[in-house]
Scaffold this motif. Structure first.
Motif, short mmCIF file in Angstrom:
data_model
loop_
_atom_site.label_atom_id
_atom_site.label_comp_id
_atom_site.label_asym_id
_atom_site.label_seq_id
_atom_site.Cartn_x
_atom_site.Cartn_y
_atom_site.Cartn_z
N THR A 1 15.73 -27.37 -11.06
CA THR A 1 15.55 -28.59 -11.87
C THR A 1 16.24 -28.44 -13.23
O THR A 1 16.82 -29.40 -13.75
CB THR A 1 14.05 -28.89 -12.13
N THR B 1 19.48 -30.60 -14.63
CA THR B 1 19.40 -31.34 -15.89
C THR B 1 20.56 -30.99 -16.82
O THR B 1 21.21 -31.87 -17.39
CB THR B 1 18.05 -31.04 -16.60
N TYR C 1 23.77 -32.35 -15.40
CA TYR C 1 23.84 -33.79 -15.61
C TYR C 1 24.23 -34.12 -17.05
O TYR C 1 25.04 -35.03 -17.31
CB TYR C 1 22.49 -34.43 -15.26
N LYS D 1 17.45 -40.46 -16.22
CA LYS D 1 16.78 -39.37 -16.94
C LYS D 1 15.26 -39.50 -16.91
O LYS D 1 14.56 -38.52 -16.73
CB LYS D 1 17.26 -39.34 -18.39
N ALA E 1 14.17 -38.56 -13.52
CA ALA E 1 14.31 -37.11 -13.31
C ALA E 1 13.22 -36.35 -14.06
O ALA E 1 12.64 -35.40 -13.52
CB ALA E 1 15.69 -36.65 -13.77
N PHE F 1 10.91 -34.06 -11.96
CA PHE F 1 10.95 -32.62 -12.24
C PHE F 1 9.64 -32.17 -12.86
O PHE F 1 9.22 -31.02 -12.68
CB PHE F 1 12.12 -32.29 -13.18
#
Lengths: 219, 164
Positions: free
Chosen positions: A98, A102, A105, A127, A130, A134
């Protein structure tokens, strides 16, 4: 009669006192668990999540951190209350993944963040989602720790222990977010580092640490 | 297969550097009774480092070496201390049993308490702290009057007091 009343009052006061001590212990455990430098995975994730923001964007930061918090609170509670069980070994692997995603990304969207508002909006929605998703994974990680800190025979206290531990984690998170915002501010305004370069540096470092964690798991 | 899974989980288990214990002050039996949960892999490592025992100990398994309990007692005796009125209490090992998931053991030991008028105990618990500097040991204390306290022991504060 008065004696009895006194006794039951002092008993109640003692119980309240005992519960406060227990609450403090689990609060402290949660706080230190997030800030533990030797087990820095959650800490890295909060850094990766927040590093692209500055204080002026505090609303976005707040929503993002809240999404992460909702996510990990759900799985932490479900696992600790034994509603669901997660195999620790899989969580172990998922957590660095995760963080890696991140950071990747952040690097990927670096050029897009200065683009039109529609792109920025999609970026934010991704985001938030996510962070929530996450968060669910990190909550499972927190639950492994908290479960090993629960004493048999204290099952009736579990909601308080859970609440205290979760609150401790929040406080730890806020410390990290505060530090990230402060460091960002200093680096961008005083050291005059270019924002894009700064984001590249931090996220690359985060990725290196993730690969380090994954390497440790492979060993 | 189960053995393989056990080894695999031992290997991959996240490093949780935490022990937990319950300490009961039992005045009717004149003793302070401890049950302490310690992860096996760390325990074995630290006992070997401290005692110089080089053989694999297989603690908590059928293959446990005959010296297992006495080595464990030697280790705990010097890392879990209780004093009452500045006087150290003597340590005596009672036994141990595996935790449900087989990753840890519950160690049972006690400290005879001859003076039951004691109102304050001082505990030192630095179990595993030479191994990890983020080691945390937590204790739930239960006094004879059911008064409870919850203590956290860490590298920089491995001693705490309990009044009841």
């Amino acid at each position: 009669m008065i004696q009895q009343l006194n006794d039951s009052t002092s008993e109640a006061i003692q119980q309240l006192n005992d519960s406060t001590k227990m609450f403090n212990l689990y609060l402290k455990l949660g706080f230190e668990h997030l800030l533990d430098l030797a087990a820095y995975d959650h800490l890295l994730f909060v850094i990766a999540l927040t590093v692209v923001y500055q204080l002026a964007e505090w609303k976005k930061l707040l929503i993002l951190v809240t999404a992460f918090t909702i996510g990990h609170s759900i799985t932490l509670a479900l696992a600790v209350l034994d509603v669901i069980q997660f195999p620790a070994t899989i969580i172990e692997w998922l957590i660095p993944i995760t963080i890696l995603l991140t950071a990747a990304y952040n690097l990927w969207t670096l050029s897009a963040t200065d683009g039109d508002s529609a792109t920025q909006k999609t970026d934010l929605n991704i985001k938030y989602f996510a962070a929530l998703f996450f968060g669910l994974i990190h909550g499972m990680g927190f639950s492994n720790f908290l479960k090993s800190a629960l004493m048999p025979g204290e099952e009736q206290q579990i909601v308080w222990q859970l609440l205290a531990f979760n609150l401790g984690i929040e406080m730890g998170q806020l410390v990290i977010v505060g530090m990230v915002v402060l460091i960002n501010f200093l680096v961008l305004n005083f050291l005059k580092v270019n924002k894009q370069n700064w984001i590249k540096i931090v996220n690359t470092l985060v990725m290196v640490f993730c690969i380090w964690i994954i390497g440790g798991l492979l060993e | 297969m189960i053995f393989f899974l056990q080894i695999l989980s031992l290997w991959l288990a996240h490093d949780i550097h935490l022990t937990k214990a319950q300490v009961d002050v039992n005045t009717s039996e004149q003793s302070v009774q401890v049950s302490m949960h310690i992860f096996l892999d760390d325990l074995e490592k630290v006992i070997q480092e401290e005692t110089g025992f080089t053989e694999k100990m297989h603690l908590g398994t059928e293959k446990e070496v005959p010296e297992g309990d006495s080595l464990l007692a030697v280790y705990l005796r010097s890392h879990f201390l209780i004093t009452a009125n500045e006087e150290p209490l003597s340590f005596s090992f009672v036994g141990k049993e595996n935790s449900q998931d087989l990753l840890a053991v519950w160690c049972y030991f006690e400290f005879p308490l001859s003076d039951i008028s004691t109102k304050k105990l001082t505990l030192t618990n630095n179990v595993l702290m030479e191994l990890y500097n983020d080691q945390q040991n937590i204790i739930t204390l239960v006094g004879p009057n059911k008064k409870r306290d919850y203590l956290l022991f860490q590298v920089d504060e491995a001693t705490a007091s309990f009044s009841y």
